[in-house]
Enzyme design. Sequence first.
Site, mmCIF file in Angstrom:
data_model
loop_
_atom_site.group_PDB
_atom_site.id
_atom_site.type_symbol
_atom_site.label_atom_id
_atom_site.label_comp_id
_atom_site.label_asym_id
_atom_site.label_seq_id
_atom_site.Cartn_x
_atom_site.Cartn_y
_atom_site.Cartn_z
ATOM 1 C CB SER A 49 -26.666 -32.423 18.207
ATOM 2 O OG SER A 49 -27.836 -33.450 19.093
ATOM 3 N N GLY A 232 -20.745 -34.827 16.477
ATOM 4 C CA GLY A 232 -19.483 -35.524 15.881
ATOM 5 C C GLY A 232 -20.249 -36.703 14.789
ATOM 6 C CB CYS A 258 -30.636 -38.425 17.345
ATOM 7 S SG CYS A 258 -31.684 -37.779 18.001
ATOM 8 C CG PHE A 259 -23.924 -39.663 18.139
ATOM 9 C CD1 PHE A 259 -23.965 -39.784 16.982
ATOM 10 C CD2 PHE A 259 -23.540 -40.544 19.459
ATOM 11 C CE1 PHE A 259 -22.351 -39.525 16.707
ATOM 12 C CE2 PHE A 259 -22.191 -39.970 19.380
ATOM 13 C CZ PHE A 259 -21.557 -39.605 17.651
ATOM 14 C CD GLN A 262 -25.490 -40.737 13.227
ATOM 15 O OE1 GLN A 262 -24.366 -40.613 13.783
ATOM 16 N NE2 GLN A 262 -26.264 -40.050 13.043
ATOM 17 C CG ASN A 300 -28.942 -31.254 14.800
ATOM 18 O OD1 ASN A 300 -28.320 -31.220 13.818
ATOM 19 N ND2 ASN A 300 -27.933 -31.163 16.403
ATOM 20 N N GLY A 302 -25.686 -34.542 10.675
ATOM 21 C CA GLY A 302 -25.244 -35.097 9.220
ATOM 22 C C GLY A 302 -24.320 -36.474 8.830
ATOM 23 C CG PHE A 303 -21.860 -38.650 10.714
ATOM 24 C CD1 PHE A 303 -21.196 -38.655 9.776
ATOM 25 C CD2 PHE A 303 -21.968 -37.511 11.309
ATOM 26 C CE1 PHE A 303 -19.599 -37.781 9.161
ATOM 27 C CE2 PHE A 303 -20.863 -36.427 11.025
ATOM 28 C CZ PHE A 303 -18.908 -37.188 10.140
ATOM 29 C CG HIS A 350 -34.173 -34.722 18.034
ATOM 30 N ND1 HIS A 350 -33.727 -33.786 19.353
ATOM 31 C CD2 HIS A 350 -33.414 -34.653 16.989
ATOM 32 C CE1 HIS A 350 -32.367 -33.998 18.809
ATOM 33 N NE2 HIS A 350 -31.901 -34.235 18.028
ATOM 34 C CD GLU A 352 -35.979 -34.967 21.722
ATOM 35 O OE1 GLU A 352 -35.366 -32.968 20.911
ATOM 36 O OE2 GLU A 352 -36.227 -35.528 21.879
#
Length: 408
Positions: A49, A232, A258-259, A262, A300, A302-303, A350, A352
């Site tokens: 990430s 990203g 996480c991603f 989103q 972790n 940023g979006f 996260h 995990e």
Amino acid sequence: MSAPTPAALVLEDGTIYRGTAYGAEGTALGEAVFATGMTGYQETLTDPSYAGQIVVQTSPHIGNTGVNAEDAESRRAWPAGYVVRAASRVVSNWRSEGSLGEQLERDGIVGIAGVDTRAITRRLRDAGAMRAGVFSGAALVDDAAMVAAVRESPQMAGRSLAELVSTTEAYTLPAVGESLGTLAVLDLGVKASTLRFLQEEGFDLVVLPQSATLEEVLAHRPIAAFYSNGPGDPAASDQQVALLQGLLREDLPFFGICFGNQLLGRALGFGTYKLPFGHRGINQPVLDTATGRVEITSQNHGFAVDAPLHEELSSPAGFGRVEVSHYSLNDQVVEGLRALDIPAFSVQYHPEAAAGPNDARHLFARFRELVVAHRAGAQPTGADTTTDAVVEAATGRTTDATDSQKDA
């Protein structure tokens, strides 16, 4: 002993911090962000990430315990650049198999040491994450040229980076113990510990490239789907969003982290936005709205997903009712989504816990329970049915100690 090689960290606002080279020498361009974890620098570096980012470690002493193969979360270190205050000259740990500096050099990570990371963190916190560059050796040129190079580099907003970190070919991993069936894992930058915990919940895994199509996923006859963490801008991941919408229409249970959180938000029809400086560290407090538990989490990102808290929502994409299941106690950012009419949920952090707290590890068991209930014909209710016993077994602590808000 030769003199240390000079280096500089250059921010796009023209601020320059001078230190010495650490790891590989040359030029690194990316988005400067700070990570607040006091431990786990190897897990941070090997988290995909962080691709495209220059990571500033707020903990002042880095490299003390060296590195080892067992703690690596992927095949290499991923940040574009690395910034530390004091790089340890001595490695002291019985598990160490080498020094961090050697790994940074081997993986081509251009780093800088000997800078005031506290001042850098305050700058990023006040001004927001910004483009930056680390320059050392022959790449250390005049200040104006370095600032110009940073300002000409791409912004993080609008960048699709999953293709840089994803597997290029599908591979399989067997379940631990009795198998529930095949889980389709879309690798957007997945961590090794995430795969291990999914295996331990009884899933045979087929790990697929980020470019996988709906037909390719369904060809494996999965009983559920999972989207991993990754780097990203989620707004630049239309292909993965369309794939997820197809999987949801196939009535496959879904879990995203996480991603993946989103992208579930986008698949349900909500927008995303860029945070000023993001959440990166292993000390982020999150409230679970269903249970009242406060979980300390590893994050972790940023979006974030753009959705209102404290109300039942209607999916603009036609997937029924949705609610925000978790939110940050620091800034009320959405930290999880729960679909009420389809079997899908996600979290922004996260579970995990590599490295980090174990508070959220029970979410893997919750996903297993969702899949089992769905196979038995149960209709989704949106409820968190994970029992206190499961939470206690996964986290190693009693729920009474974390339920103060619920009991109040």
